[in-house]
Design a protein around this motif. Sequence first.
Motif, PDB file in Angstrom:
ATOM      1  N   TRP A   1       0.832  -1.211   0.000  1.00  8.79           N
ATOM      2  CA  TRP A   1       0.000   0.000   0.000  1.00  8.79           C
ATOM      3  C   TRP A   1       0.867   1.260   0.000  1.00  8.79           C
ATOM      4  N   ALA A   2       1.880   1.298   0.883  1.00  7.12           N
ATOM      5  CA  ALA A   2       2.728   2.494   0.984  1.00  7.12           C
ATOM      6  C   ALA A   2       3.533   2.712  -0.294  1.00  7.12           C
ATOM      7  N   ALA A   3       4.075   1.630  -0.847  1.00  9.30           N
ATOM      8  CA  ALA A   3       4.902   1.752  -2.050  1.00  9.30           C
ATOM      9  C   ALA A   3       4.089   2.219  -3.249  1.00  9.30           C
ATOM     10  N   ARG A   4       2.785   1.974  -3.213  1.00 11.31           N
ATOM     11  CA  ARG A   4       1.898   2.425  -4.282  1.00 11.31           C
ATOM     12  C   ARG A   4       1.359   3.829  -4.011  1.00 11.31           C
ATOM     13  N   THR A   5       1.001   4.113  -2.775  1.00  8.07           N
ATOM     14  CA  THR A   5       0.283   5.339  -2.416  1.00  8.07           C
ATOM     15  C   THR A   5       1.184   6.560  -2.293  1.00  8.07           C
ATOM     16  N   VAL A   6       2.326   6.405  -1.643  1.00 10.01           N
ATOM     17  CA  VAL A   6       3.178   7.568  -1.373  1.00 10.01           C
ATOM     18  C   VAL A   6       3.727   8.193  -2.659  1.00 10.01           C
ATOM     19  N   PRO A   7       4.237   7.422  -3.616  1.00 12.20           N
ATOM     20  CA  PRO A   7       4.707   8.061  -4.859  1.00 12.20           C
ATOM     21  C   PRO A   7       3.612   8.838  -5.588  1.00 12.20           C
ATOM     22  N   LEU A   8       2.376   8.331  -5.555  1.00  6.71           N
ATOM     23  CA  LEU A   8       1.266   9.076  -6.157  1.00  6.71           C
ATOM     24  C   LEU A   8       1.003  10.364  -5.397  1.00  6.71           C
ATOM     25  N   GLY A   9       1.110  10.303  -4.063  1.00  7.78           N
ATOM     26  CA  GLY A   9       0.937  11.501  -3.255  1.00  7.78           C
ATOM     27  C   GLY A   9       2.020  12.525  -3.502  1.00  7.78           C
ATOM     28  N   VAL A  10       3.252  12.063  -3.673  1.00  6.66           N
ATOM     29  CA  VAL A  10       4.363  12.965  -3.992  1.00  6.66           C
ATOM     30  C   VAL A  10       4.099  13.673  -5.315  1.00  6.66           C
ATOM     31  N   LYS A  11       3.650  12.925  -6.298  1.00  4.54           N
ATOM     32  CA  LYS A  11       3.334  13.505  -7.606  1.00  4.54           C
ATOM     33  C   LYS A  11       2.259  14.581  -7.484  1.00  4.54           C
ATOM     34  N   GLU A  12       1.242  14.315  -6.659  1.00  2.00           N
ATOM     35  CA  GLU A  12       0.161  15.279  -6.473  1.00  2.00           C
ATOM     36  C   GLU A  12       0.667  16.534  -5.761  1.00  2.00           C
ATOM     37  N   LEU A  13       1.532  16.364  -4.765  1.00  2.00           N
ATOM     38  CA  LEU A  13       2.099  17.510  -4.053  1.00  2.00           C
ATOM     39  C   LEU A  13       2.907  18.402  -4.983  1.00  2.00           C
TER      40      LEU A  13
ATOM     41  N   HIS B   1       8.033   8.985   6.477  1.00  2.00           N
ATOM     42  CA  HIS B   1       7.972   8.229   7.732  1.00  2.00           C
ATOM     43  C   HIS B   1       9.015   7.117   7.687  1.00  2.00           C
ATOM     44  N   SER B   2       9.808   7.004   8.747  1.00  2.00           N
ATOM     45  CA  SER B   2      10.869   5.987   8.795  1.00  2.00           C
ATOM     46  C   SER B   2      10.307   4.646   9.240  1.00  2.00           C
ATOM     47  N   ALA B   3       9.577   4.011   8.347  1.00  2.00           N
ATOM     48  CA  ALA B   3       8.964   2.722   8.668  1.00  2.00           C
ATOM     49  C   ALA B   3       9.979   1.592   8.563  1.00  2.00           C
TER      50      ALA B   3
ATOM     51  N   ASP C   1      15.675  25.801   2.791  1.00  2.00           N
ATOM     52  CA  ASP C   1      15.477  24.524   2.109  1.00  2.00           C
ATOM     53  C   ASP C   1      13.988  24.240   1.901  1.00  2.00           C
ATOM     54  N   THR C   2      13.685  23.612   0.777  1.00  2.00           N
ATOM     55  CA  THR C   2      12.340  23.109   0.501  1.00  2.00           C
ATOM     56  C   THR C   2      12.320  21.627   0.850  1.00  2.00           C
ATOM     57  N   ILE C   3      11.369  21.238   1.707  1.00  2.00           N
ATOM     58  CA  ILE C   3      11.351  19.882   2.256  1.00  2.00           C
ATOM     59  C   ILE C   3       9.985  19.252   2.012  1.00  2.00           C
ATOM     60  N   LEU C   4       9.995  18.011   1.568  1.00  2.00           N
ATOM     61  CA  LEU C   4       8.753  17.262   1.389  1.00  2.00           C
ATOM     62  C   LEU C   4       8.660  16.215   2.490  1.00  2.00           C
ATOM     63  N   LEU C   5       7.668  16.361   3.355  1.00  2.00           N
ATOM     64  CA  LEU C   5       7.406  15.414   4.439  1.00  2.00           C
ATOM     65  C   LEU C   5       6.264  14.492   4.019  1.00  2.00           C
ATOM     66  N   TYR C   6       6.379  13.199   4.351  1.00  2.00           N
ATOM     67  CA  TYR C   6       5.266  12.305   4.011  1.00  2.00           C
ATOM     68  C   TYR C   6       5.066  11.257   5.115  1.00  2.00           C
TER      69      TYR C   6
ATOM     70  N   THR D   1      -3.841   5.539   6.582  1.00  2.00           N
ATOM     71  CA  THR D   1      -3.965   6.970   6.336  1.00  2.00           C
ATOM     72  C   THR D   1      -2.617   7.561   5.949  1.00  2.00           C
ATOM     73  N   HIS D   2      -2.668   8.670   5.214  1.00  2.00           N
ATOM     74  CA  HIS D   2      -1.424   9.311   4.798  1.00  2.00           C
ATOM     75  C   HIS D   2      -1.634  10.807   4.618  1.00  2.00           C
ATOM     76  N   LEU D   3      -0.561  11.577   4.817  1.00  2.74           N
ATOM     77  CA  LEU D   3      -0.602  13.022   4.604  1.00  2.74           C
ATOM     78  C   LEU D   3       0.800  13.505   4.282  1.00  2.74           C
ATOM     79  N   GLY D   4       0.929  14.185   3.131  1.00  7.89           N
ATOM     80  CA  GLY D   4       2.198  14.770   2.729  1.00  7.89           C
ATOM     81  C   GLY D   4       2.141  16.281   2.739  1.00  7.89           C
ATOM     82  N   LEU D   5       3.275  16.889   3.036  1.00 10.05           N
ATOM     83  CA  LEU D   5       3.392  18.346   3.061  1.00 10.05           C
ATOM     84  C   LEU D   5       4.671  18.772   2.352  1.00 10.05           C
ATOM     85  N   ILE D   6       4.602  19.871   1.645  1.00 10.58           N
ATOM     86  CA  ILE D   6       5.822  20.548   1.196  1.00 10.58           C
ATOM     87  C   ILE D   6       5.944  21.824   2.015  1.00 10.58           C
ATOM     88  N   ILE D   7       7.094  21.994   2.652  1.00  5.95           N
ATOM     89  CA  ILE D   7       7.306  23.149   3.514  1.00  5.95           C
ATOM     90  C   ILE D   7       8.613  23.853   3.146  1.00  5.95           C
TER      91      ILE D   7
END
Length: 330
Positions: free
Chosen positions: A222-234, A251-253, A304-309, A316-322
């Motif tokens: 799920w994470a390997a599929r979902t997070v890259p799509l979320g990064v693309k959306e961000l 997240h350091s899973a 610095d521009t940082i992408l947190l995920y 559940t998941h939530l990504g931010l660019i800060i």
Amino acid sequence: MNSKARITAIGAYVPHKRLLNEDLEKMVDTSDEWIMQRTGMKERRIAGDKEYASTLAFKAIENLIETYNKDLQDIDCIIVATTTPDYVFPSVACQIQDYFKIPHTGAFDLNATCAGFTYGLHLANSLITSGFHRKILVVATETLSKVTDYSDRTTCILFGDGAGAVLVERDEEHSSFIAAHIGTNGEGGMHLYRTSLAATMHEQTLNTNGKMVQNGREVYKWAARTVPLGVKELLHKSELQIHDVDWFVPHSANLRMIESICEKSGFLMEKTLTSVAYMGNTSSASIPLALHLGIEEQKVKNGDTILLYGFGGGLTHLGLIIKWDLSEKN
């Protein structure tokens, strides 16, 4: 209202006790080589018998105060992300208010598991930009070792304890927050859970010993599929390219999961900050711990521009660019 929200300080704390792979070899049928190959973890920090989520939170906040010379007395909201509170209630946030004697503040805990820190930041940004709050303390604190089944060789190698804290303050000119992406797959809740009152989910019987239960293979997929799509959306929302991001902080899973996510997302591991090797999976605390390490190692710098995920149980998941900028503003 044109209020903006800026992250102005960060603090972190991990317990002194270390649980090494060699220690785990004596507890379950595993080996240092097996653990390293599958997770990239060397050790994790373990809370003492009298250390709880509140204890670690206090230490992380004290580290923030000492490092950045911050005053907490005018904080008007405390948000704590945790899945392992000392009590069902009162909340860890209320314990923080009492410990630091903050006079006029709201206080509550939220449970978004490993996405808890990014949820807390997202909420703090929303509360400040709405104009109703000025200074919010966001804390992520976990004592996962207390709910880990150390007879389960597939999960006991993963989890550790720690806490991180940040201040988010109103700033009329400078904002830390560029873009957010949020999502949920509640159908996958069966794959990562810890029971409380209910003994079934989706009409299936659960393990009710109060320890974490994880279907690692399904969570990984799920994470390997979902997070890259979320990064693309961000990146789409922020109108940025992958090369515009200075640091990726997922997240350091599990280091192998992070490597897979980076490969699918286009991030180099050299531009990825983690806390997994020496702290293990600390759930909501893993992202602030990784950020804090990045600052200590003089990697993360103002501007610095940082992408947190964050991603985890729920599912559940939530990504931010800060935009990272802790410098004092006039």
